[in-house]
Design a protein around this motif. Structure first.
Motif, PDB file in Angstrom:
ATOM      1  N   VAL A 138      10.969  17.018   1.904  1.00 46.77           N
ATOM      2  CA  VAL A 138       9.743  17.447   2.334  1.00 46.77           C
ATOM      3  C   VAL A 138       8.886  15.815   2.440  1.00 46.77           C
ATOM      4  CG1 VAL A 138       7.177  18.028   1.833  1.00 46.77           C
ATOM      5  CG2 VAL A 138       9.447  19.677   1.072  1.00 46.77           C
ATOM      6  N   ILE A 139       8.436  15.613   3.723  1.00 45.45           N
ATOM      7  CA  ILE A 139       7.763  14.528   3.978  1.00 45.45           C
ATOM      8  C   ILE A 139       6.289  14.515   4.320  1.00 45.45           C
ATOM      9  CG2 ILE A 139       7.878  12.349   5.348  1.00 45.45           C
ATOM     10  CD1 ILE A 139      10.427  12.876   4.222  1.00 45.45           C
ATOM     11  N   ALA A 140       5.529  14.144   3.384  1.00 47.21           N
ATOM     12  CA  ALA A 140       4.134  14.358   3.792  1.00 47.21           C
ATOM     13  C   ALA A 140       3.413  13.118   4.581  1.00 47.21           C
ATOM     14  CB  ALA A 140       3.428  14.261   2.371  1.00 47.21           C
ATOM     15  N   LEU A 141       2.878  13.443   5.486  1.00 46.38           N
ATOM     16  CA  LEU A 141       2.140  12.271   6.221  1.00 46.38           C
ATOM     17  C   LEU A 141       0.604  12.349   5.950  1.00 46.38           C
ATOM     18  CD1 LEU A 141       4.740  13.524   8.304  1.00 46.38           C
ATOM     19  CD2 LEU A 141       3.717  11.583   9.535  1.00 46.38           C
ATOM     20  N   VAL A 142       0.169  11.362   5.504  1.00 39.99           N
ATOM     21  CA  VAL A 142      -1.387  11.442   5.208  1.00 39.99           C
ATOM     22  C   VAL A 142      -2.007  10.245   5.807  1.00 39.99           C
ATOM     23  CG1 VAL A 142      -3.088  11.088   3.409  1.00 39.99           C
ATOM     24  CG2 VAL A 142      -0.860  12.082   3.071  1.00 39.99           C
ATOM     25  N   GLY A 143      -3.313  10.461   6.595  1.00 39.39           N
ATOM     26  CA  GLY A 143      -3.992   9.595   7.151  1.00 39.39           C
ATOM     27  C   GLY A 143      -4.940   8.769   6.104  1.00 39.39           C
ATOM     28  N   SER A 144      -4.958   7.410   6.576  1.00 39.89           N
ATOM     29  CA  SER A 144      -6.102   6.646   5.489  1.00 39.89           C
ATOM     30  C   SER A 144      -7.377   6.969   6.009  1.00 39.89           C
ATOM     31  CB  SER A 144      -5.923   5.125   5.653  1.00 39.89           C
ATOM     32  OG  SER A 144      -6.140   4.721   6.864  1.00 39.89           O
ATOM     33  N   THR A 280      -6.963  -1.949  10.795  1.00 40.09           N
ATOM     34  CA  THR A 280      -8.494  -2.464  11.010  1.00 40.09           C
ATOM     35  C   THR A 280      -8.906  -2.703   9.342  1.00 40.09           C
ATOM     36  OG1 THR A 280      -9.272  -0.242  10.992  1.00 40.09           O
ATOM     37  CG2 THR A 280      -8.823  -1.067  13.244  1.00 40.09           C
ATOM     38  N   VAL A 281     -10.008  -2.951   9.539  1.00 48.66           N
ATOM     39  CA  VAL A 281     -10.740  -3.308   8.144  1.00 48.66           C
ATOM     40  C   VAL A 281     -10.841  -1.923   7.296  1.00 48.66           C
ATOM     41  CG1 VAL A 281     -12.459  -4.537   6.686  1.00 48.66           C
ATOM     42  CG2 VAL A 281     -11.329  -5.836   8.586  1.00 48.66           C
ATOM     43  N   VAL A 282     -11.578  -1.230   8.151  1.00 45.54           N
ATOM     44  CA  VAL A 282     -11.921   0.085   7.763  1.00 45.54           C
ATOM     45  C   VAL A 282     -10.817   0.935   7.079  1.00 45.54           C
ATOM     46  CG1 VAL A 282     -13.273   2.336   8.032  1.00 45.54           C
ATOM     47  CG2 VAL A 282     -14.049  -0.032   8.962  1.00 45.54           C
ATOM     48  N   ALA A 283      -9.981   1.262   8.172  1.00 45.37           N
ATOM     49  CA  ALA A 283      -8.470   1.800   7.952  1.00 45.37           C
ATOM     50  C   ALA A 283      -7.997   1.397   6.434  1.00 45.37           C
ATOM     51  CB  ALA A 283      -7.809   1.884   8.975  1.00 45.37           C
ATOM     52  N   VAL A 284      -7.777   0.177   6.448  1.00 44.57           N
ATOM     53  CA  VAL A 284      -7.017  -0.472   5.499  1.00 44.57           C
ATOM     54  C   VAL A 284      -7.835  -0.337   4.029  1.00 44.57           C
ATOM     55  CG1 VAL A 284      -6.361  -2.593   4.392  1.00 44.57           C
ATOM     56  CG2 VAL A 284      -5.564  -2.084   6.721  1.00 44.57           C
ATOM     57  N   LYS A 285      -9.279  -0.448   4.006  1.00 44.21           N
ATOM     58  CA  LYS A 285      -9.854  -0.202   2.837  1.00 44.21           C
ATOM     59  C   LYS A 285      -9.695   1.240   2.374  1.00 44.21           C
ATOM     60  CE  LYS A 285     -14.249  -2.923   2.749  1.00 44.21           C
ATOM     61  NZ  LYS A 285     -15.425  -3.045   3.182  1.00 44.21           N
ATOM     62  N   ASN A 286      -9.761   2.325   3.466  1.00 43.60           N
ATOM     63  CA  ASN A 286      -9.381   3.487   3.030  1.00 43.60           C
ATOM     64  C   ASN A 286      -8.161   3.915   2.545  1.00 43.60           C
ATOM     65  OD1 ASN A 286     -12.011   5.122   3.681  1.00 43.60           O
ATOM     66  ND2 ASN A 286     -11.775   4.204   5.649  1.00 43.60           N
ATOM     67  N   LEU A 291      -4.356   4.919  -1.884  1.00 42.71           N
ATOM     68  CA  LEU A 291      -3.332   4.441  -2.752  1.00 42.71           C
ATOM     69  C   LEU A 291      -3.761   4.393  -4.235  1.00 42.71           C
ATOM     70  CD1 LEU A 291      -1.940   1.433  -0.981  1.00 42.71           C
ATOM     71  CD2 LEU A 291      -0.672   3.388  -1.377  1.00 42.71           C
ATOM     72  N   GLN A 292      -4.932   4.245  -4.783  1.00 43.55           N
ATOM     73  CA  GLN A 292      -5.498   4.350  -5.882  1.00 43.55           C
ATOM     74  C   GLN A 292      -5.508   5.719  -6.416  1.00 43.55           C
ATOM     75  OE1 GLN A 292      -6.539   1.432  -7.734  1.00 43.55           O
ATOM     76  NE2 GLN A 292      -5.608   0.716  -6.192  1.00 43.55           N
ATOM     77  N   GLU A 295      -1.896   6.771  -7.267  1.00 44.90           N
ATOM     78  CA  GLU A 295      -1.458   6.418  -8.476  1.00 44.90           C
ATOM     79  C   GLU A 295      -2.110   7.258  -9.531  1.00 44.90           C
ATOM     80  OE1 GLU A 295      -2.122   2.131  -8.577  1.00 44.90           O
ATOM     81  OE2 GLU A 295      -1.647   2.255 -10.911  1.00 44.90           O
ATOM     82  N   ARG A 296      -3.355   7.700  -9.541  1.00 48.98           N
ATOM     83  CA  ARG A 296      -3.866   8.320 -10.428  1.00 48.98           C
ATOM     84  C   ARG A 296      -3.307   9.677 -10.851  1.00 48.98           C
ATOM     85  NH1 ARG A 296      -9.068   6.440  -8.897  1.00 48.98           N
ATOM     86  NH2 ARG A 296      -9.592   8.482  -8.087  1.00 48.98           N
ATOM     87  N   VAL A 297      -3.001  10.472  -9.687  1.00 43.00           N
ATOM     88  CA  VAL A 297      -2.227  11.813  -9.678  1.00 43.00           C
ATOM     89  C   VAL A 297      -0.969  11.464  -9.924  1.00 43.00           C
ATOM     90  CG1 VAL A 297      -4.137  12.745  -8.430  1.00 43.00           C
ATOM     91  CG2 VAL A 297      -2.217  12.173  -7.200  1.00 43.00           C
ATOM     92  N   GLY A 298      -0.175  10.319 -10.259  1.00 43.60           N
ATOM     93  CA  GLY A 298       0.926  10.338 -10.656  1.00 43.60           C
ATOM     94  C   GLY A 298       2.199  10.350  -9.635  1.00 43.60           C
ATOM     95  N   ILE A 299       1.537   9.849  -8.500  1.00 43.55           N
ATOM     96  CA  ILE A 299       2.721   9.832  -7.314  1.00 43.55           C
ATOM     97  C   ILE A 299       3.356   8.463  -7.211  1.00 43.55           C
ATOM     98  CG2 ILE A 299       2.894   9.694  -4.701  1.00 43.55           C
ATOM     99  CD1 ILE A 299       0.439  11.555  -4.772  1.00 43.55           C
ATOM    100  N   GLU A 300       4.808   8.364  -7.420  1.00 45.95           N
ATOM    101  CA  GLU A 300       5.436   7.391  -7.540  1.00 45.95           C
ATOM    102  C   GLU A 300       5.215   6.299  -6.518  1.00 45.95           C
ATOM    103  OE1 GLU A 300       9.569   8.560  -8.470  1.00 45.95           O
ATOM    104  OE2 GLU A 300       8.670  10.159  -9.945  1.00 45.95           O
ATOM    105  N   LYS A 301       5.096   4.928  -6.654  1.00 48.50           N
ATOM    106  CA  LYS A 301       4.641   4.152  -5.698  1.00 48.50           C
ATOM    107  C   LYS A 301       5.997   3.937  -4.748  1.00 48.50           C
ATOM    108  CE  LYS A 301       2.224  -0.135  -5.364  1.00 48.50           C
ATOM    109  NZ  LYS A 301       1.694  -1.237  -5.923  1.00 48.50           N
ATOM    110  N   ASP A 302       7.073   4.047  -5.279  1.00 43.83           N
ATOM    111  CA  ASP A 302       8.281   3.958  -4.339  1.00 43.83           C
ATOM    112  C   ASP A 302       8.599   4.965  -3.647  1.00 43.83           C
ATOM    113  OD1 ASP A 302       9.552   5.711  -6.074  1.00 43.83           O
ATOM    114  OD2 ASP A 302      10.966   4.525  -6.861  1.00 43.83           O
ATOM    115  N   ALA A 303       7.685   6.035  -3.680  1.00 41.06           N
ATOM    116  CA  ALA A 303       7.997   7.295  -2.634  1.00 41.06           C
ATOM    117  C   ALA A 303       7.091   7.248  -1.458  1.00 41.06           C
ATOM    118  CB  ALA A 303       7.597   8.638  -3.356  1.00 41.06           C
ATOM    119  N   ILE A 304       6.016   6.157  -1.591  1.00 37.99           N
ATOM    120  CA  ILE A 304       4.982   5.830  -0.576  1.00 37.99           C
ATOM    121  C   ILE A 304       5.542   4.759   0.390  1.00 37.99           C
ATOM    122  CG2 ILE A 304       2.816   5.011  -0.061  1.00 37.99           C
ATOM    123  CD1 ILE A 304       2.076   6.066  -3.161  1.00 37.99           C
ATOM    124  N   ARG A 305       5.568   5.228   1.749  1.00 36.33           N
ATOM    125  CA  ARG A 305       5.814   4.341   2.942  1.00 36.33           C
ATOM    126  C   ARG A 305       4.521   4.193   3.682  1.00 36.33           C
ATOM    127  NH1 ARG A 305       9.525   4.369   0.081  1.00 36.33           N
ATOM    128  NH2 ARG A 305      11.742   4.759   0.660  1.00 36.33           N
TER     129      ARG A 305
END
Ligand SMILES: Nc1ncnc2c1ncn2[C@@H]1O[C@H](COP(=O)(O)OP(=O)(O)OP(=O)(O)O)[C@@H](O)[C@H]1O
Ligand SMILES: [Mg+2]
Length: 393
Positions: A138-144, A280-286, A291-292, A295-305
């Motif tokens: 399962v690959i989750a695609l999420v927009g910033s 863009t600055v806005v998209a990267v801020k989001n 990402l924060q 991390e809080r809900v426990g998603i491992e960083k190495d699963a994120i691309r």
């Protein structure tokens, strides 16, 4: 899917150098047991396709050009050690059989007589000797944020996988899901119906709710009209994802740009999370906020691309800026290509149907490796050059 086990769907098979009559026999023999390609691949293209798409089994025709078929054996195994090679011929020729075996073929079948043997070889190629196989990925695609290209990526990554793999795009963007519209498909049933009958959900019911695009991409769509859904429960979402992971090798989930219960559940159980942003600055801020939260809900960083869409050399932020800001590597960049992308969306067509040379399509094709090989980073050739940031590494 993470920490879950079940029965995998059909085997993925590549057919190489087989004459049309032979292809007909293969279809008759394998029927619903395997995902068969719509076309026969020429010998010379086989290695590149195996490298990219990682089929379980490759059936190579030995009648059209036996020598080339023999040479292909080691070449395909060099691309994928785990692929099962099956030689197929209209004649039982001992010398040819030995040549095939020496070249790494596991079986040599003459159809229709050896139909059972071919079925067995394909089954073993897909499942080995184990009865219990892991579920599909399962690959989750999420927009910033909204509008960064999540649906474009979900649909086109799926279309790159579908010639060889069983793949489904699940539209989990309950606010404005538009996967079906991207592919000009008209939903009759949708994910909404499944949510209401989730207690008896199984593969058959799922199969009755998906739409099938001519590219062989399957889609579990959102309804065309906005539905007044009561609160969507995480465990219901989990059941839908489970059923999809039982039935498909790859489940690409379009979570849209919002973080809600659906997105959190999906990202938690997903094997990988593709976080999509624009340079863009806005998209990267989001993206940083996302990402924060992950991390809080426990998603491992190495699963994120992290995928940077609509990339150009003139972008507001450089790749180095983005990586420094977010403290995660950019896994892939997708070229900004409004001419092709907008045309494709407006016509409800795939990028490859509107412009085979689309730079965005080229980069999405390369990004498939993030799924099939688990690569952590793709060297982009946006604008036809090596990425300039590679000079700094
Ligand atoms: N690489 C690209 N180059 C140019 N345009 C692009 C690219 N990727 C997506 N687009 C365009 O950006 C727009 C938004 O894309 P898309 O609908 O895929 O984003 P989304 O994140 O799914 O948006 P939403 O939040 O509305 O669901 C579309 O018009 C699409 O054609
Ligand atoms: Mg979308």
């Amino acid at each position: 899917m993470r920490r879950q086990h079940g029965i995998r769907g059909a085997a993925s098979v590549l057919v190489v150098g087989v004459e049309p009559r032979g292809m007909g026999l293969i279809r008759e023999c394998l029927g619903a047991e395997a995902v068969l390609p719509t076309h026969v691949t020429p010998y010379e293209d086989a290695a590149a396709i195996v490298q990219k798409s990682r089929p379980n089994v490759v059936i190579v025709g030995f009648d059209a050009d036996p020598e080339q078929a023999v040479r292909l054996g080691p070449a395909l195994l060099a691309e994928s050690k785990s692929v099962h090679l099956v030689a197929m011929s209209e004649q039982t020729d001992p010398e040819r059989i030995r040549a095939a075996m020496r070249a790494g073929y596991r079986e040599y079948v003459v159809l229709p007589d050896d139909a059972d043997l071919l079925r067995k070889a394909v089954h073993e190629g897909a499942y080995g000797s184990d009865e219990e196989e892991p579920q599909g990925e399962v690959i989750a695609l999420v927009g910033s944020k909204g509008g960064v290209g999540v649906t474009t990526l979900a649909v086109h990554l799926a279309a790159e996988l579908s010639p060889v793999h069983r793949v489904c795009v699940v539209d989990m963007d309950f606010s404005m899901g538009d996967v079906a519209a991207f592919l000009d498909l008209q939903p009759t049933r949708s994910i909404y119906d499944l949510l209401h009958e989730v207690h008896r959900l199984d593969r058959r019911m799922l199969a009755g709710s998906v739409l099938v695009h001519p590219s062989k991409v399957h889609v579990l769509p959102q309804p065309t009209e906005l539905m007044d859904l009561e609160e969507i429960r995480g465990d219901d979402i989990l059941r839908i994802l489970n059923a999809a992971a039982d039935a498909y090798q790859y489940v690409l989930v379009d979570c849209g740009g919002r973080i809600d219960e659906t997105t959190l559940t999906t990202t938690t159980v997903a094997d990988r999370v593709f976080l999509v942003c624009r340079p863009t600055v806005v998209a990267v801020k989001n993206a940083w906020r996302r990402l924060q939260l992950m991390e809080r809900v426990g998603i491992e960083k190495d699963a994120i691309r992290l995928i940077v869409n609509r990339w150009t050399r003139e972008s507001e932020l450089s790749i180095k800026d983005i990586e420094t800001h977010l403290d995660v590597p950019v896994a892939a960049t997708i070229a900004d290509d409004p001419a092709s992308c907008d045309k494709a969306v407006n016509m409800g067509r795939l990028l490859r149907e509107v412009n085979r040379r689309s730079p965005a399509l080229r980069d999405i094709g390369a990004a498939v490796d993030l799924i099939t090989t688990g690569a952590e980073r793709i060297e982009s050739e946006s604008d036809g050059h090596k990425p300039f940031w590679s000079l700094f590494r």
